[in-house]
Scaffold this motif. Structure first.
Motif, PDB file in Angstrom:
ATOM      1  N   ILE A  44      -2.748  10.638   3.474  1.00  0.00           N
ATOM      2  CA  ILE A  44      -1.560   9.575   2.984  1.00  0.00           C
ATOM      3  C   ILE A  44      -3.362   8.962   1.507  1.00  0.00           C
ATOM      4  O   ILE A  44      -2.940   8.756   0.504  1.00  0.00           O
ATOM      5  N   SER A  45      -4.376   8.982   2.496  1.00  0.00           N
ATOM      6  CA  SER A  45      -5.596   8.029   1.611  1.00  0.00           C
ATOM      7  C   SER A  45      -4.865   8.657   0.462  1.00  0.00           C
ATOM      8  O   SER A  45      -6.485   8.780   0.160  1.00  0.00           O
ATOM      9  N   GLY A  92      -3.245   8.139  -2.130  1.00  0.00           N
ATOM     10  CA  GLY A  92      -3.889   7.624  -2.263  1.00  0.00           C
ATOM     11  C   GLY A  92      -4.740   7.444  -3.792  1.00  0.00           C
ATOM     12  O   GLY A  92      -4.485   6.614  -5.126  1.00  0.00           O
ATOM     13  N   LYS A 112      -3.827   3.747  -5.554  1.00  0.00           N
ATOM     14  CA  LYS A 112      -3.275   2.479  -5.192  1.00  0.00           C
ATOM     15  C   LYS A 112      -4.166   2.584  -4.208  1.00  0.00           C
ATOM     16  O   LYS A 112      -3.848   3.472  -3.041  1.00  0.00           O
ATOM     17  N   LEU A 135      -2.005   2.156  -0.822  1.00  0.00           N
ATOM     18  CA  LEU A 135      -1.827   3.820   0.112  1.00  0.00           C
ATOM     19  C   LEU A 135      -3.068   4.332   0.428  1.00  0.00           C
ATOM     20  O   LEU A 135      -2.536   4.729   1.988  1.00  0.00           O
ATOM     21  N   THR A 186      -3.748   2.101   4.165  1.00  0.00           N
ATOM     22  CA  THR A 186      -2.953   2.302   4.672  1.00  0.00           C
ATOM     23  C   THR A 186      -3.394   3.509   5.272  1.00  0.00           C
ATOM     24  O   THR A 186      -2.883   4.160   7.186  1.00  0.00           O
TER      25      THR A 186
END
Length: 191
Positions: free
Chosen positions: A73-74, A77, A82, A85, A88
């Motif tokens: 996920i990172s 991002g 982002k 993201l 998170t």
């Protein structure tokens, strides 16, 4: 020479140095795996099958292996620039890594309170050094994630991205070592 080109060259050097570090770590873990295999199962003292619990091993594994997934996920991002993201992904990865450490500490605590300490026999010595060193690597990674969370707010994006990518290599390496630990240390004695 442009600053972007200089930055890319510097990152390539850092990445090369970090891969050399990971190679040396892989050699060290290979030596520890060989030592563990030589002394397991022990001639005296508790047998691994008497100590390891599949529930603890399964839960710890789910937490740590999932953390490589949440790190993606990172990474997404990073590619999309982002920051929310990225952060998170890092926070979720941190929480999963901390969950893994809870299970590792509990396992060590249980063994020690039952009297199965590092000096009990060669098997337990090899187990504590191998699994304990891996736990130290996870703990270091947790600290590194805290630093990344701070750096994400303070550093220019390109510099932060380079630091994050190097961390990704480290965390995926730590997860890969856990998979080998599962295959060599735990699974042969769980069933």
């Amino acid at each position: 020479m442009s600053s972007k080109l200089m930055s890319e060259e510097l990152f390539a050097d850092k990445r090369t140095g970090f891969f050399i570090y990971l190679f040396v770590e892989a050699i060290m873990f290979t030596t520890l795996f060989a030592t563990y295999l030589i002394y397991t199962p022990p001639q005296t003292g508790p047998h691994p099958g008497e100590l390891f619990e599949w529930q603890t091993t399964l839960l710890a594994s789910i937490f740590l292996i999932s953390s490589s997934g949440t790190l993606l996920i990172s990474e997404k991002g990073l590619n999309e620039r982002k920051m929310k993201l990225i952060m998170t992904g890092v926070v979720i990865t941190f929480l999963l890594g901390a969950g893994f450490m809870y299970f590792e500490i509990e396992e060590f605590r249980k063994f020690i309170t039952e009297g199965h300490v590092v000096s009990t026999n060669n098997f337990l010595s090899a187990y504590y050094v191998l699994v304990g060193l891996h736990a130290v690597h996870v703990t270091f990674g947790l600290g590194w994630m805290i630093v990344l969370l701070v750096q994400g707010r303070l550093l220019p994006f390109n510099l932060f991205k380079e630091k994050h990518k190097i961390f990704n290599y480290y965390w995926h390496f730590v997860d890969a070592i856990w998979i080998v630990i599962l295959l060599v240390v735990y699974i042969p004695y769980l069933f």
